[in-house]
Motif scaffolding. Sequence first.
Motif, PDB file in Angstrom:
ATOM      1  N   TYR A 378      37.444  21.243  27.946  1.00  0.00           N
ATOM      2  CA  TYR A 378      37.877  22.510  27.340  1.00  0.00           C
ATOM      3  C   TYR A 378      36.752  23.542  27.328  1.00  0.00           C
ATOM      4  O   TYR A 378      36.980  24.726  27.513  1.00  0.00           O
ATOM      5  N   MET A 379      35.498  23.051  27.124  1.00  0.00           N
ATOM      6  CA  MET A 379      34.361  23.988  27.175  1.00  0.00           C
ATOM      7  C   MET A 379      34.220  24.572  28.575  1.00  0.00           C
ATOM      8  O   MET A 379      33.952  25.759  28.763  1.00  0.00           O
ATOM      9  N   ASN A 380      34.424  23.700  29.584  1.00  0.00           N
ATOM     10  CA  ASN A 380      34.368  24.177  30.971  1.00  0.00           C
ATOM     11  C   ASN A 380      35.472  25.194  31.232  1.00  0.00           C
ATOM     12  O   ASN A 380      35.271  26.206  31.899  1.00  0.00           O
ATOM     13  N   GLN A 381      36.693  24.907  30.673  1.00  0.00           N
ATOM     14  CA  GLN A 381      37.814  25.838  30.863  1.00  0.00           C
ATOM     15  C   GLN A 381      37.513  27.189  30.213  1.00  0.00           C
ATOM     16  O   GLN A 381      37.809  28.243  30.786  1.00  0.00           O
ATOM     17  N   CYS A 382      36.929  27.145  29.022  1.00  0.00           N
ATOM     18  CA  CYS A 382      36.550  28.405  28.350  1.00  0.00           C
ATOM     19  C   CYS A 382      35.549  29.176  29.185  1.00  0.00           C
ATOM     20  O   CYS A 382      35.608  30.408  29.301  1.00  0.00           O
ATOM     21  N   SER A 383      34.572  28.431  29.769  1.00  0.00           N
ATOM     22  CA  SER A 383      33.567  29.097  30.624  1.00  0.00           C
ATOM     23  C   SER A 383      34.235  29.766  31.815  1.00  0.00           C
ATOM     24  O   SER A 383      33.896  30.888  32.199  1.00  0.00           O
ATOM     25  N   LEU A 384      35.222  29.040  32.412  1.00  0.00           N
ATOM     26  CA  LEU A 384      35.941  29.633  33.548  1.00  0.00           C
ATOM     27  C   LEU A 384      36.678  30.896  33.128  1.00  0.00           C
ATOM     28  O   LEU A 384      36.713  31.882  33.853  1.00  0.00           O
ATOM     29  N   TYR A 385      37.303  30.869  31.913  1.00  0.00           N
ATOM     30  CA  TYR A 385      37.995  32.057  31.431  1.00  0.00           C
ATOM     31  C   TYR A 385      37.041  33.225  31.284  1.00  0.00           C
ATOM     32  O   TYR A 385      37.355  34.366  31.623  1.00  0.00           O
ATOM     33  N   ILE A 386      35.856  32.942  30.752  1.00  0.00           N
ATOM     34  CA  ILE A 386      34.865  34.013  30.564  1.00  0.00           C
ATOM     35  C   ILE A 386      34.481  34.621  31.910  1.00  0.00           C
ATOM     36  O   ILE A 386      34.403  35.847  32.081  1.00  0.00           O
ATOM     37  N   GLU A 387      34.258  33.739  32.911  1.00  0.00           N
ATOM     38  CA  GLU A 387      33.893  34.245  34.236  1.00  0.00           C
ATOM     39  C   GLU A 387      35.028  35.060  34.845  1.00  0.00           C
ATOM     40  O   GLU A 387      34.812  36.107  35.454  1.00  0.00           O
ATOM     41  N   LYS A 388      36.284  34.563  34.678  1.00  0.00           N
ATOM     42  CA  LYS A 388      37.426  35.307  35.231  1.00  0.00           C
ATOM     43  C   LYS A 388      37.582  36.679  34.575  1.00  0.00           C
ATOM     44  O   LYS A 388      37.820  37.674  35.242  1.00  0.00           O
ATOM     45  N   PHE A 389      37.442  36.706  33.246  1.00  0.00           N
ATOM     46  CA  PHE A 389      37.596  37.993  32.566  1.00  0.00           C
ATOM     47  C   PHE A 389      36.455  38.938  32.896  1.00  0.00           C
ATOM     48  O   PHE A 389      36.617  40.149  32.956  1.00  0.00           O
ATOM     49  N   ASP A 390      35.256  38.366  33.121  1.00  0.00           N
ATOM     50  CA  ASP A 390      34.136  39.218  33.517  1.00  0.00           C
ATOM     51  C   ASP A 390      34.385  39.810  34.905  1.00  0.00           C
ATOM     52  O   ASP A 390      34.129  40.992  35.161  1.00  0.00           O
ATOM     53  N   ALA A 391      34.916  38.950  35.818  1.00  0.00           N
ATOM     54  CA  ALA A 391      35.247  39.447  37.158  1.00  0.00           C
ATOM     55  C   ALA A 391      36.339  40.510  37.068  1.00  0.00           C
ATOM     56  O   ALA A 391      36.322  41.525  37.759  1.00  0.00           O
ATOM     57  N   TYR A 392      37.318  40.269  36.174  1.00  0.00           N
ATOM     58  CA  TYR A 392      38.401  41.236  35.980  1.00  0.00           C
ATOM     59  C   TYR A 392      37.848  42.561  35.452  1.00  0.00           C
ATOM     60  O   TYR A 392      38.232  43.639  35.891  1.00  0.00           O
ATOM     61  N   ARG A 393      36.895  42.460  34.496  1.00  0.00           N
ATOM     62  CA  ARG A 393      36.278  43.674  33.949  1.00  0.00           C
ATOM     63  C   ARG A 393      35.518  44.439  35.026  1.00  0.00           C
ATOM     64  O   ARG A 393      35.593  45.663  35.141  1.00  0.00           O
ATOM     65  N   LYS A 394      34.769  43.659  35.853  1.00  0.00           N
ATOM     66  CA  LYS A 394      33.998  44.318  36.929  1.00  0.00           C
ATOM     67  C   LYS A 394      34.928  45.004  37.922  1.00  0.00           C
ATOM     68  O   LYS A 394      34.652  46.092  38.423  1.00  0.00           O
ATOM     69  N   ASN A 395      36.066  44.352  38.204  1.00  0.00           N
ATOM     70  CA  ASN A 395      37.029  44.946  39.136  1.00  0.00           C
ATOM     71  C   ASN A 395      37.585  46.252  38.586  1.00  0.00           C
ATOM     72  O   ASN A 395      37.707  47.246  39.292  1.00  0.00           O
ATOM     73  N   ASN A 397      36.141  48.180  36.336  1.00  0.00           N
ATOM     74  CA  ASN A 397      35.044  49.148  36.321  1.00  0.00           C
ATOM     75  C   ASN A 397      34.839  49.759  37.711  1.00  0.00           C
ATOM     76  O   ASN A 397      34.568  50.945  37.870  1.00  0.00           O
ATOM     77  N   LYS A 398      35.004  48.894  38.737  1.00  0.00           N
ATOM     78  CA  LYS A 398      34.855  49.365  40.127  1.00  0.00           C
ATOM     79  C   LYS A 398      35.953  50.372  40.462  1.00  0.00           C
ATOM     80  O   LYS A 398      35.702  51.409  41.091  1.00  0.00           O
ATOM     81  N   LEU A 399      37.183  50.049  40.043  1.00  0.00           N
ATOM     82  CA  LEU A 399      38.297  50.961  40.306  1.00  0.00           C
ATOM     83  C   LEU A 399      38.076  52.304  39.625  1.00  0.00           C
ATOM     84  O   LEU A 399      38.392  53.365  40.173  1.00  0.00           O
ATOM     85  N   ILE A 400      37.533  52.267  38.392  1.00  0.00           N
ATOM     86  CA  ILE A 400      37.268  53.516  37.659  1.00  0.00           C
ATOM     87  C   ILE A 400      36.182  54.319  38.366  1.00  0.00           C
ATOM     88  O   ILE A 400      36.283  55.533  38.551  1.00  0.00           O
ATOM     89  N   SER A 401      35.135  53.611  38.792  1.00  0.00           N
ATOM     90  CA  SER A 401      33.982  54.308  39.377  1.00  0.00           C
ATOM     91  C   SER A 401      34.331  54.987  40.693  1.00  0.00           C
ATOM     92  O   SER A 401      33.775  56.025  41.041  1.00  0.00           O
ATOM     93  N   VAL A 402      35.280  54.392  41.471  1.00  0.00           N
ATOM     94  CA  VAL A 402      35.635  55.003  42.772  1.00  0.00           C
ATOM     95  C   VAL A 402      36.854  55.905  42.633  1.00  0.00           C
ATOM     96  O   VAL A 402      37.332  56.452  43.624  1.00  0.00           O
ATOM     97  N   GLY A 403      37.378  56.056  41.402  1.00  0.00           N
ATOM     98  CA  GLY A 403      38.452  57.020  41.175  1.00  0.00           C
ATOM     99  C   GLY A 403      39.836  56.539  41.585  1.00  0.00           C
ATOM    100  O   GLY A 403      40.744  57.345  41.762  1.00  0.00           O
ATOM    101  N   LYS A 404      39.999  55.212  41.755  1.00  0.00           N
ATOM    102  CA  LYS A 404      41.319  54.703  42.163  1.00  0.00           C
ATOM    103  C   LYS A 404      42.183  54.488  40.912  1.00  0.00           C
ATOM    104  O   LYS A 404      42.435  53.373  40.483  1.00  0.00           O
ATOM    105  N   THR A 405      42.605  55.606  40.340  1.00  0.00           N
ATOM    106  CA  THR A 405      43.355  55.520  39.079  1.00  0.00           C
ATOM    107  C   THR A 405      44.727  54.895  39.255  1.00  0.00           C
ATOM    108  O   THR A 405      45.205  54.171  38.377  1.00  0.00           O
TER     109      THR A 405
END
Length: 523
Positions: A378-395, A397-405
Amino acid sequence: MSELHKTILNRDIYLSQKENHLNKLRNALAAASDDSARFYALGDLLDEFRPYNTDSAFEYCRQREILAFKTGNPEFITNARLNTANVLGSIGMYKEALDIVDSIPHDSVPQYLLPYYYYIRRTIAAYLIDFAVRKEDKDRNLAIFETYQDSLLSLCPPASLSYIVDMSDKYCRNNEYGKAVEILEDYLANNQYTTHDRAILANTLAYAYHGLGNTEKQKENLLISSIADLKASVREYVSLRQLAVLLFEEGDIDNAHEFLRIAMDDAKLCNARQRILEINDIFPIVNAAYVHEIQHQKEKQRISIVIISILAIFLVIAILWVLKQMKKTSNAHRQATEANNRLKQLNTELRDLNNSLTEANHAIADNSMIKEEYIAQYMNQCSLYIEKFDAYRKNLNKLISVGKTDELKKTLKSTDMLEDELKSFYRNFDTTFLKLFPTFVADFNRLLSPDSQIILKKEGQLNTELRVFALIRLGITDSVKIAQFLRYSVTTIYNYRVKTRNKALGNRKELEDRVMEIGRPSL
């Protein structure tokens, strides 16, 4: 309500837009090439200023009247004098307004100005109805009002805003509120209108719903009208005041006080005397209630401070008591040391007993290792969730930065990620639970009648009914928490529990207690 508060916060933006528009009209006046063009440019400024600042509107009336007499055009003169009467009426100078209108012969008014002529006479009569004290004065002015309203209705096209507003008003005065709602809703659904027109229509609709006793619809339309008034940057309005009165009657004193204060400030800036008088009728009452509420809150704060002070005193006493107990504990520790020496002899006797328990301890250790493995999973699963949400956040942020509203909106609206993660989460839950309780499905079926046995569609994957009772086996018995975990309504979870209890062998009320025994050594 939140939209109205947001509009109030952004009011400077709307006022800036209004001033920009007024500057364009002033520039158009300055660029006018002849007296006729200047006359119409002054009319445009007058229309904008009349609900915004009556002092400026009156000045433009004066300039327009001077220009009209300069041109000698009788239609310009009549139009300009009607403008002056209209503004005088809005600032409470009813006698002066009537004197001007009475001085204009009816047969001298051009056909295209007759609706305006009747509108002014009708409006002044309406002001005088509110202003009159004696019943006979009210009745006389009401008769005048109805006469000119009928005349206005006879000239206005049935599909025009003026006709719809006056006709709905007439329906309301005749207690035909349903007809008023019908024509107003039909006009709103099938016509285009300005922001200011929307405010007028919504206010009229609120009055009709008030007549029908529909307070929620009345409030909804007063909110719409108030928002439209503020966005249109008009300062002579009634909706925000009416909304404040309604909220005060409902006990919402804070909002009522704020809205009345804004309405009063606008009425003063506009110099709309009639609106100031209307607000003055209710503002002292609301303000007194608001002050009382503030005082009540201060009194509650004072009581809270006293209670906190008393608690602080008790806390000091408790600390002193703990220190005293610590001293006693120190003495007890010394005595315990002496007793410990005596217990060493007993430890020797217990050694043989410990040897007999070694085998049982090994079994417990194995079980602990399994639980540790699942905790790690379960700790590993939580870590995976954190990584996925971080990747989602970065994605994102990338869309915002390039203006792809558009792509950003599409991503935010999509529920694919949530659904995939939920499926993964439930698979992991099923796998882990069945490892902890490998015979759970078979044991659970033994608690049910033979014709109610549950057969898994897919090996190692529980259905919703089994997941509900798996959570109960883990000690989660609150239907609200189970509903949150499985993302169902509380009613659905309750129905699952009742439905399954009805399938139980033996006493139905004992089913969940028997489920708690699954996997325990006593079974």
